[in-house]
Design a protein around this motif. Structure first.
Motif, mmCIF file in Angstrom:
data_model
loop_
_atom_site.group_PDB
_atom_site.id
_atom_site.type_symbol
_atom_site.label_atom_id
_atom_site.label_comp_id
_atom_site.label_asym_id
_atom_site.label_seq_id
_atom_site.Cartn_x
_atom_site.Cartn_y
_atom_site.Cartn_z
ATOM 1 N N UNK A 1 0.556 -1.087 0.545
ATOM 2 C CA UNK A 1 0.049 0.567 -0.234
ATOM 3 C C UNK A 1 0.979 1.597 -0.340
ATOM 4 N N UNK A 2 0.439 1.959 -0.294
ATOM 5 C CA UNK A 2 1.164 3.321 -1.150
ATOM 6 C C UNK A 2 0.008 4.924 -1.286
ATOM 7 N N UNK A 3 0.630 6.072 -0.433
ATOM 8 C CA UNK A 3 -0.872 7.002 -0.465
ATOM 9 C C UNK A 3 0.077 7.436 -1.933
ATOM 10 N N UNK A 4 -1.240 8.295 -2.491
ATOM 11 C CA UNK A 4 -1.136 8.156 -3.696
ATOM 12 C C UNK A 4 -2.103 9.806 -4.106
ATOM 13 N N UNK A 5 -1.166 10.841 -4.710
ATOM 14 C CA UNK A 5 -1.683 11.754 -5.946
ATOM 15 C C UNK A 5 -2.139 11.636 -6.734
ATOM 16 N N UNK A 6 -2.808 12.392 -7.626
ATOM 17 C CA UNK A 6 -2.623 12.171 -8.759
ATOM 18 C C UNK A 6 -3.230 13.645 -9.627
ATOM 19 N N UNK A 7 -2.902 15.523 -10.169
ATOM 20 C CA UNK A 7 -2.605 15.846 -10.712
ATOM 21 C C UNK A 7 -2.348 16.459 -12.395
ATOM 22 N N UNK A 8 -3.472 17.375 -12.811
ATOM 23 C CA UNK A 8 -2.766 17.076 -13.971
ATOM 24 C C UNK A 8 -2.232 18.749 -14.226
ATOM 25 N N UNK A 9 -1.554 18.836 -15.091
ATOM 26 C CA UNK A 9 -0.390 19.896 -15.577
ATOM 27 C C UNK A 9 -0.661 19.706 -16.801
ATOM 28 N N UNK A 10 -0.805 21.816 -16.868
ATOM 29 C CA UNK A 10 -1.279 22.123 -18.401
ATOM 30 C C UNK A 10 -0.674 22.816 -18.544
ATOM 31 N N UNK A 11 -0.927 23.403 -19.784
ATOM 32 C CA UNK A 11 0.037 24.687 -20.217
ATOM 33 C C UNK A 11 -0.196 25.205 -21.863
ATOM 34 N N UNK A 12 0.641 25.755 -22.143
ATOM 35 C CA UNK A 12 0.162 26.383 -23.516
ATOM 36 C C UNK A 12 0.383 25.455 -24.400
ATOM 37 N N UNK A 13 0.696 24.929 -24.649
ATOM 38 C CA UNK A 13 1.295 23.563 -25.532
ATOM 39 C C UNK A 13 1.763 22.154 -25.053
ATOM 40 N N UNK A 14 1.235 21.653 -25.699
ATOM 41 C CA UNK A 14 1.799 20.298 -24.834
ATOM 42 C C UNK A 14 3.075 20.032 -25.707
ATOM 43 N N UNK A 15 3.882 21.100 -25.241
ATOM 44 C CA UNK A 15 5.154 20.267 -25.183
ATOM 45 C C UNK A 15 5.587 20.457 -23.254
ATOM 46 N N UNK A 16 5.487 22.199 -23.863
ATOM 47 C CA UNK A 16 5.620 23.206 -22.214
ATOM 48 C C UNK A 16 4.754 21.835 -21.625
ATOM 49 N N UNK A 17 3.181 21.615 -21.168
ATOM 50 C CA UNK A 17 2.967 20.971 -20.410
ATOM 51 C C UNK A 17 3.935 19.769 -19.651
ATOM 52 N N UNK A 18 4.480 19.288 -20.687
ATOM 53 C CA UNK A 18 5.472 17.722 -20.432
ATOM 54 C C UNK A 18 6.595 18.289 -19.789
#
Length: 297
Positions: free
Chosen positions: A17-34
């Motif tokens: 077992x482990x504690x999990x967080x899930x975050x959505x990271x957005x940016x102006x472009x797909x490259x910047x988000x990656x």
């Protein structure tokens, strides 16, 4: 049992077992988000030595994000809720707030509880921060040089599973590596699962403790080292195996880990030169979740 002509050993992966967080990271472009997502999940292979286990889950197109921009889903995991809270604050603050055009949103719909990470980070705005409502979410707008950094006030965490795994044994190092990369690519399509090691592939499987050095908490798994198969009396490496790689999987649920193992193993067995699939365990004495390879099929 065989899949695509490859032996699947009758054994199990010992997960925990482990504690999990899930975050959505957005940016102006797909490259910047990656770029931002990659930075935020760095130094996150194993809690044996890293402060968290982390990785990129999947790409999210603009039509599915709160701000209509491309994004990546990331997962950050730790055994301790307190340590996970600290990791979220540091990784969002130091890796996402500093990245060009980014925003960070909570991505756990079934969270066990919420941590006020974004609320804490808003104070970086030094009194100029603003509270917004975006798609029904409480979001803070923090002024920075390039514009505003948007961060949701709370991030959910839940109980997940870490340490799902399987070993790929090939007739050469290259066949095992090609199969490992194919497995990681297949697992990338499973939502809620990550492969936290570099490129998703584990080159250095370990065991708990050490046979020789008492100060070590973990050391090389000599029974699975191909260069030691003729030196270690009880080696687990068959004579015709000359390459072994491990795939480790963390997931937001046991179901996600099992599905990831299933599609990963299936993809690996399609690669010529793969001879056997096994898994790592400690006899059931360490982890609370034993995933039997034969049962996931």
């Amino acid at each position: 049992m065989e899949i695509n002509g490859v032996e699947i050993e009758d054994t199990f992966a010992e997960a925990f077992g482990i504690q999990v967080s899930r975050i959505l990271v957005t940016a102006a472009t797909k490259k910047l988000a990656k770029i931002a997502a990659t930075e935020a999940t760095g130094y996150g292979t194993s809690v044996i030595g890293c402060p968290a286990e982390a990785g990129i889950d999947c790409y999210v197109p603009p039509e599915e994000t709160p701000d209509g921009r491309p994004g990546y889903m990331i997962m950050i995991c730790n055994m301790s809720k307190k340590k996970l809270d600290h990791e979220l604050l540091e990784r969002v603050g130091m890796c996402l707030l500093t990245a060009a055009t980014t925003a960070a949103f909570d991505a756990l719909d079934d969270a066990d509880e919420k941590l006020n990470v974004g609320f804490k980070l808003k104070f970086f705005g030094d009194g100029f921060e603003k509270e917004l409502n975006i798609d029904g979410r409480t979001v803070y707008s923090v002024p920075i040089m390039s514009g505003d950094f948007l961060v949701e006030g709370e991030f959910g965490i839940k109980s997940g599973i870490a340490g799902g795994n399987f070993f790929i044994m090939g007739d050469s190092q290259s066949s095992a590596l090609i199969a490992a990369e194919a497995a990681v690519d297949a697992i990338g399509a499973v939502e809620g699962a990550i492969t936290p090691f570099p490129g998703g592939v584990v080159a250095s499987g370990s065991k708990v403790g050490s046979n020789k050095y008492k100060f070590l908490g973990a050391s090389t798994n000599e029974k699975m080292c191909v260069t030691l198969k003729n030196e270690v009396e009880d080696s687990d490496i068959p004579a015709d195996v000359n390459g072994v790689y491990e795939i480790v999987i963390d997931g937001a649920s046991e179901e996600a880990v099992k599905e990831a193992m299933k599609v990963g193993i299936t993809a690996a067995t399609k690669v010529p030169g793969v001879l056997k699939i096994s898994a790592g365990n400690f006899g059931g004495n360490l982890g609370t979740c034993n995933i039997k390879l034969h049962e996931i099929f």
